[in-house]
Each structure stands twice: as C-alpha cells, then as structure tokens.
Design a protein around this motif. Structure first.
Motif, PDB file in Angstrom:
ATOM      1  N   PHE A  98       0.673  -1.277   0.081  1.00 56.22           N
ATOM      2  CA  PHE A  98      -0.006  -0.098  -0.029  1.00 56.22           C
ATOM      3  C   PHE A  98       0.895   1.204  -0.090  1.00 56.22           C
ATOM      4  N   LEU A  99       2.032   1.225   0.789  1.00 49.17           N
ATOM      5  CA  LEU A  99       2.726   2.507   0.749  1.00 49.17           C
ATOM      6  C   LEU A  99       3.424   2.855  -0.444  1.00 49.17           C
ATOM      7  N   HIS A 100       3.935   1.479  -1.106  1.00 44.90           N
ATOM      8  CA  HIS A 100       4.498   1.740  -2.301  1.00 44.90           C
ATOM      9  C   HIS A 100       3.495   2.366  -3.405  1.00 44.90           C
ATOM     10  N   ARG A 101       2.344   1.939  -3.413  1.00 44.50           N
ATOM     11  CA  ARG A 101       1.321   2.310  -4.371  1.00 44.50           C
ATOM     12  C   ARG A 101       0.921   3.539  -4.121  1.00 44.50           C
ATOM     13  N   LEU A 102       0.785   4.062  -2.863  1.00 41.59           N
ATOM     14  CA  LEU A 102       0.425   5.322  -2.402  1.00 41.59           C
ATOM     15  C   LEU A 102       1.611   6.431  -2.991  1.00 41.59           C
ATOM     16  N   ILE A 103       2.751   6.232  -2.699  1.00 36.84           N
ATOM     17  CA  ILE A 103       3.711   6.927  -3.620  1.00 36.84           C
ATOM     18  C   ILE A 103       3.641   7.095  -4.944  1.00 36.84           C
ATOM     19  N   GLU A 104       3.445   5.976  -5.557  1.00 34.91           N
ATOM     20  CA  GLU A 104       3.269   6.134  -6.989  1.00 34.91           C
ATOM     21  C   GLU A 104       2.345   6.903  -7.432  1.00 34.91           C
ATOM     22  N   TYR A 105       0.980   6.799  -6.913  1.00 37.35           N
ATOM     23  CA  TYR A 105      -0.215   7.502  -7.050  1.00 37.35           C
ATOM     24  C   TYR A 105      -0.051   8.994  -6.827  1.00 37.35           C
ATOM     25  N   LEU A 106       0.745   9.335  -5.802  1.00 35.35           N
ATOM     26  CA  LEU A 106       1.243  10.740  -5.488  1.00 35.35           C
ATOM     27  C   LEU A 106       2.124  11.485  -6.057  1.00 35.35           C
ATOM     28  N   ASN A 107       3.032  10.655  -6.928  1.00 34.14           N
ATOM     29  CA  ASN A 107       4.082  11.219  -7.545  1.00 34.14           C
ATOM     30  C   ASN A 107       5.131  11.772  -6.603  1.00 34.14           C
ATOM     31  N   VAL A 108       5.263  11.015  -5.717  1.00 31.21           N
ATOM     32  CA  VAL A 108       6.003  11.381  -4.547  1.00 31.21           C
ATOM     33  C   VAL A 108       7.602  11.169  -4.937  1.00 31.21           C
ATOM     34  N   GLU A 109       8.554  12.169  -4.607  1.00 30.88           N
ATOM     35  CA  GLU A 109       9.935  11.851  -4.691  1.00 30.88           C
ATOM     36  C   GLU A 109      10.751  11.950  -3.585  1.00 30.88           C
ATOM     37  N   THR A 110      10.471  12.537  -2.490  1.00 28.14           N
ATOM     38  CA  THR A 110      11.071  12.423  -1.312  1.00 28.14           C
ATOM     39  C   THR A 110      10.261  11.854  -0.403  1.00 28.14           C
ATOM     40  N   VAL A 111      10.778  11.068   0.888  1.00 27.47           N
ATOM     41  CA  VAL A 111       9.996  10.435   1.827  1.00 27.47           C
ATOM     42  C   VAL A 111      10.888  10.386   3.025  1.00 27.47           C
ATOM     43  N   GLY A 149      10.965   1.928  -3.503  1.00 34.84           N
ATOM     44  CA  GLY A 149      10.812   1.250  -4.368  1.00 34.84           C
ATOM     45  C   GLY A 149      10.408   1.910  -5.875  1.00 34.84           C
ATOM     46  N   PRO A 150       9.474   2.750  -5.852  1.00 29.86           N
ATOM     47  CA  PRO A 150       8.975   3.411  -6.911  1.00 29.86           C
ATOM     48  C   PRO A 150      10.362   4.391  -7.933  1.00 29.86           C
ATOM     49  N   GLU A 151      10.245   4.124  -8.976  1.00 28.80           N
ATOM     50  CA  GLU A 151      11.326   4.810  -9.585  1.00 28.80           C
ATOM     51  C   GLU A 151      11.336   6.279  -9.551  1.00 28.80           C
ATOM     52  N   ARG A 152      10.177   7.062  -9.367  1.00 24.27           N
ATOM     53  CA  ARG A 152      10.149   8.331  -9.111  1.00 24.27           C
ATOM     54  C   ARG A 152      10.803   8.918  -7.907  1.00 24.27           C
ATOM     55  N   VAL A 153      11.091   8.240  -6.900  1.00 20.06           N
ATOM     56  CA  VAL A 153      11.470   8.433  -5.494  1.00 20.06           C
ATOM     57  C   VAL A 153      13.169   8.348  -5.783  1.00 20.06           C
ATOM     58  N   ASN A 154      13.716   9.439  -5.300  1.00 18.97           N
ATOM     59  CA  ASN A 154      14.958   9.929  -5.039  1.00 18.97           C
ATOM     60  C   ASN A 154      15.584   9.803  -3.792  1.00 18.97           C
ATOM     61  N   LYS A 155      14.731   9.748  -2.605  1.00 19.34           N
ATOM     62  CA  LYS A 155      15.569   9.904  -1.402  1.00 19.34           C
ATOM     63  C   LYS A 155      14.701   9.725  -0.416  1.00 19.34           C
ATOM     64  N   VAL A 156      14.757   8.390   0.367  1.00 15.91           N
ATOM     65  CA  VAL A 156      14.371   8.043   1.528  1.00 15.91           C
ATOM     66  C   VAL A 156      14.884   8.467   2.694  1.00 15.91           C
ATOM     67  N   VAL A 157      14.494   9.196   3.840  1.00 10.23           N
ATOM     68  CA  VAL A 157      15.419   9.323   5.095  1.00 10.23           C
ATOM     69  C   VAL A 157      14.528   8.510   6.198  1.00 10.23           C
TER      70      VAL A 157
END
Length: 225
Positions: free
Chosen positions: A62-75, A91-99
C-alpha cells in the motif's frame, strides 16, 4: 484512490523484499536492545522482532502504491525497525530519497545491512529519537510524504504533525500508522480528523491518512483495507 492504491495492494509484491522478509522471520540471532521508555536493557531475536514489528506485505505494498499515485520524490519515515517498509517506500522509480529515523543504534545498524543487500542507495538512515532529530531532518529534506511509525503516543504524533505543518509546505500526505494501537492513539487520530486545517482525512484502520493542503470542503472517509 481505492481502485489505484488500496485494491492493487492486495496482490502487489516486490519479490526481492519479500524474500528478505522471510529471511528475517527465520533469523534467530539475538540482539541486545535498550527500551528508552522504560530505561532498561532487554534481549530479543531478529525473528521475534520481525514477527511483531514488521507491517504486513499488503500494507507495505500500500505504501509503495500510494507513493506512485501521489508522484512522490522524497519520503521521511519514523521508525525504521528492520527496514522492510523503507525498502518499499524507496521502490518507485520516481523516488530519489528516503530518510528513515531509528532510535536504536543496533537496529539502525542491522537495517543498514538489509539495505545494502538489495543495493538500495536511495535510503539514508538517521539514528536518534524523534525529539532529537525529526525537526532538523524535516527542514532539510522537505519530504512530500511522511510515514509515522515510531513513537505510538499522542504527544509524539502531535509533535511530528505540528513540525510538518510549520516547516514543510511541500508535504502531500502524512501517514500515521497504528491509529487503533491504543486509546491514546485513537483519541489523537480523532482530534486530527476534527482539525479544520486538514480538508481530507482517510481511515484505513491500519493507518490514518492526512492530506494537509488539498483545497476542498472538509471531508473524512473510512475505507476497507
């Protein structure tokens, strides 16, 4: 959101991460930990931590799909534990940074090892308590999504949300895990739902979703997850 995020989460999995999850369930190594709340040392196996602390595969998905749906880049994540959710968040390709923030230095070190196994270089782990490091990281990172899964007490939740609202205009969604963890957590969530600053809130039982800056009449939804 139901058809694009919640429904697909029931069947979506990242196989390499799920393989790692199974390895953690079978890992009987013992680690020495320190309980900050009770100020005492204790010992646990990695397996027992995995079985009691990790989210379900469905919620991780769900977290993965939510990030894809919202086009999130930083988490920004609070409460790394063994690192499974952080891997799904990255995991989503658009994400460039997770802290991700973890209070226990031993668990933080172990999670770092798990990230290296999957060559996940998007993830940076910060060791410290929420009170010590959250606001500083928030200001620097300016995350678009914050997943709160560390200190399950209302004062910690309130601290994080107020910090986000004060310092992070880029936030798209705040995910508060375990809103039914305790009476205190549920009361905190009910206050959030009634807060006029939040036009849209969603209860999926395992978590509450806050969309702080959506311009719309105030609405609250409960969805079956």
């Amino acid at each position: 959101m139901f058809n694009k995020v919640i429904k697909p989460a029931g069947r979506f999995r990242l196989d390499n991460i799920e393989k790692l999850r199974k390895e953690l369930y079978r890992n009987h190594d013992v680690v020495d930990l320190f309980d900050l709340k009770n100020n005492e040392n204790y010992r646990r196996t990695i397996s027992s931590i995995a079985k009691t602390s990790l989210s379900t595969p469905k919620f991780s998905a769900f977290l993965h799909r939510l990030i894809e749906y919202l086009n999130v880049e930083t988490v920004l994540e609070t409460g790394t534990s063994l690192g499974i959710n952080a891997l799904y968040l990255a995991g989503p390709e658009r994400v460039n940074k997770v802290v991700t923030i973890e209070a226990s230095p031993i668990i933080a070190s172990f999670a770092t090892e798990q990230f290296s196994k999957l060559l996940q270089q998007k993830i940076e782990i910060k060791q410290g308590t929420i009170q010590e490091v959250f606001e500083q990281i928030l200001v620097k990172l300016q995350p678009e999504l914050c997943f709160m899964d560390a200190d399950h007490r209302s004062d910690a939740v309130d601290f994080c949300i107020e910090s986000i609202m004060s310092h992070c205009a880029s936030i798209k969604c705040i995910v508060v895990h375990d809103i039914y963890w305790s009476k205190d957590m549920h009361q905190s969530w009910n206050r959030i739902v009634k807060d006029e600053r939040f036009s849209l809130t969603v209860d999926i039982f395992q978590a509450g979703l806050i969309f702080p800056f959506i311009q719309m009449p105030k609405q609250h939804f409960t969805l079956h997850f």
